[in-house]
Design an enzyme around this catalytic site. Structure first.
Site, PDB file in Angstrom:
ATOM      1  N   HIS A 139       8.157  -6.089  -4.379  1.00 42.66           N
ATOM      2  CA  HIS A 139       8.001  -4.775  -3.467  1.00 42.66           C
ATOM      3  C   HIS A 139       6.406  -4.632  -2.954  1.00 42.66           C
ATOM      4  CE1 HIS A 139       6.083  -0.782  -3.505  1.00 42.66           C
ATOM      5  NE2 HIS A 139       7.304  -0.283  -3.233  1.00 42.66           N
ATOM      6  N   GLU A 166       4.358  -5.000   0.518  1.00 40.91           N
ATOM      7  CA  GLU A 166       3.637  -3.767   0.762  1.00 40.91           C
ATOM      8  C   GLU A 166       2.089  -4.439   1.189  1.00 40.91           C
ATOM      9  OE1 GLU A 166       0.551  -1.222  -1.819  1.00 40.91           O
ATOM     10  OE2 GLU A 166       2.827  -1.141  -2.322  1.00 40.91           O
TER      11      GLU A 166
END
Length: 472
Positions: free
Chosen positions: A186, A190
């Site tokens: 994740h 990002e």
């Protein structure tokens, strides 16, 4: 006095907000911090008048919790987490559960799950995303470990998590370190999207000579589209239009252009290399932060080798949404997601995590930093094909690539001529072009390897391994 439902160790900003979140959702809590003055400050401040108690010692903390105890640790990853586990283990009893909500390396979590469960304790490694606001109002949570351990805290987590149209943004991810692995990826995604948006800003500023307010209007427009509507685009617009209270100038222009990286981006890239997954967009974002840290070297080199006058090119206008740049940002963002999901797909096979890609996309739709409308498309892609090799093979994502890649090529080529670096956009173009050709020049690489090291090669016309005496 009745005992508390939930315990928290570590009263940093995230810890404070998570315990306030739990209390708001009906779970009485007890908190512990390494320094009791911090605990007192919290209890007399944000925790005052709430069903939150404090403890001076670990033993007192444990004694104030109902059994089986549910304890969330929000402490620094690495040795600090191990120290907390060592200190508290002697006070725990069979069935008690520890939850690590920090950004731990998944290998550490694998080790701790085995260590704690050998003592009949439960252990959950849980990625938490959403920043301080998300922690308070509802984060995205990625718990991994033994399924029975997750079942023991499911009611707590589902109430604390962010909510979207198809449910809470939390679900059991998988065994061992699966939760922390998913959170690491994740963060890699990002990194990619942040750099992509920064490159778009740089192009508008340097090439199109736009001021911060004009640029903010572009991001505001983009945030109204399906392709780019997201939390990161939303806050980019806010960052660009925010002025300094001291001098009335735009704050972003006063910030030093050096970015740090805490480790999760690096862990993502290392994991991808170990798994044999191509992640050039994500890697480029990490390298861009490394390059930014070389501020003095860049200033010195520019003084001797300046780029000079930029050769400007047409990126469009606000009236057409700056279409060429919009297309380049969309495809680069898609590439960041696609590469992250590709890491998860391969890790699921290699580490036996049995990751549900559709569920992971759902978890990320609310609360977390990379939440966006694109995640609904990602969710649908894996719903339509659970064995999808890469997002770019999905019909909707493939149509985006087909319709936008010419503009991505134009932006990258024009920026290169102008001397404006676009690490992520350039890497995305290479990534997509590499996928679009069935033949790459690694046949020559294999010939060289066989020439100097007798590494052998495969042929296109025969099966087996072959070697040629190149230096006769």
């Amino acid at each position: 006095m009745s005992k508390a439902h939930f315990g928290l160790i570590g009263l940093g900003v995230m810890g404070e907000n998570l315990v306030l979140n739990a209390e708001r959702n009906g779970f009485s809590s007890v908190v512990f911090n390494r320094t009791y003055s911090k605990t007192e400050e919290f209890l007399n401040g944000r925790g005052q008048g709430k069903s939150i108690d404090g403890a001076r010692t670990i033993q007192e903390f444990v004694d104030k919790l109902e059994r089986p105890r549910r304890i969330l640790m929000m402490v620094k990853a690495g040795s600090a987490t191990d120290a907390v586990i060592d200190n508290i283990s002697e006070y725990l009893e069979e069935g008690d559960l520890l939850i690590d909500g920090g950004n731990s390396q998944f290998q550490d979590t694998e080790r701790r799950v085995k260590q704690l469960e050998s003592k009949s304790f439960g252990y959950i490694g849980m990625g938490v995303s959403g920043g301080s606001k998300g922690a308070l109002e509802g984060p995205s949570m990625m718990p991994g470990g033994t399924k029975s351990s997750y079942d023991a805290i499911e009611s707590l987590l589902t109430k604390m998590a962010a909510k979207v149209e198809d449910g809470p943004c939390v679900a059991y991810v998988g065994p061992g370190g699966a939760g922390h692995f998913v959170k690491t990826v994740h963060n890699g995604i990002e990194y990619g999207i942040e750099q992509i948006l920064a490159e778009a800003y740089d192009l508008m500023k340097r090439n199109s000579k736009m001021n911060c307010l004009e640029m903010s209007k572009v991001f505001d427009l983009w945030n109204k589209t399906e392709e780019l509507s997201s939390y990161l685009v939303e806050i980019t617009e806010i960052c660009l239009r925010t002025k300094d209270g001291l001098n009335g100038e735009y704050v972003v222009e006063k910030i030093l252009d050096k970015a740090g990286q805490k480790g999760t981006g690096l862990w993502t890239v290392v994991s991808a290399l170990e798994l044999g997954v191509s992640v050039p967009t994500i890697y480029a974002s990490l390298n861009a932060r490394v390059m930014s840290s070389l501020k003095e070297q860049r200033e010195d080199y520019e003084s001797h080798n300046p780029i000079g006058t930029y050769n400007s090119f047409d990126l469009g206008s606000l009236s057409n949404g700056m279409k060429p740049l919009f297309d380049a940002v969309v495809l680069s963002t898609i590439a960041s997601y696609a590469q992250g999901m590709d890491i998860l797909r391969e890790a699921s096979n290699v580490y036996k995590y049995d990751l549900d890609m559709q569920s992971i996309a759902q978890i990320w739709k609310g609360g977390c930093i990379i939440r966006s409308k694109l995640l609904k498309r990602i969710q649908d892609a894996y719903k339509n094909n659970q064995n999808l090799r890469n997002l770019i093979f999905d019909s909707w994502f493939n149509s985006q690539i087909s319709s936008k890649i010419n503009n991505l090529s134009f932006v990258v080529a024009s920026a290169n001529k102008a001397g404006i670096p676009l690490p992520c956009m350039s890497s995305t173009l290479d990534y997509l072009n590499s996928y679009r050709t069935s033949r790459l020049p690694q046949n020559l690489v294999q010939a060289m390897r066989d020439c100097f090291g007798s590494h052998t090669y495969e042929r296109i016309d025969k099966e087996g391994s072959f070697h040629t005496e190149w230096l006769k």
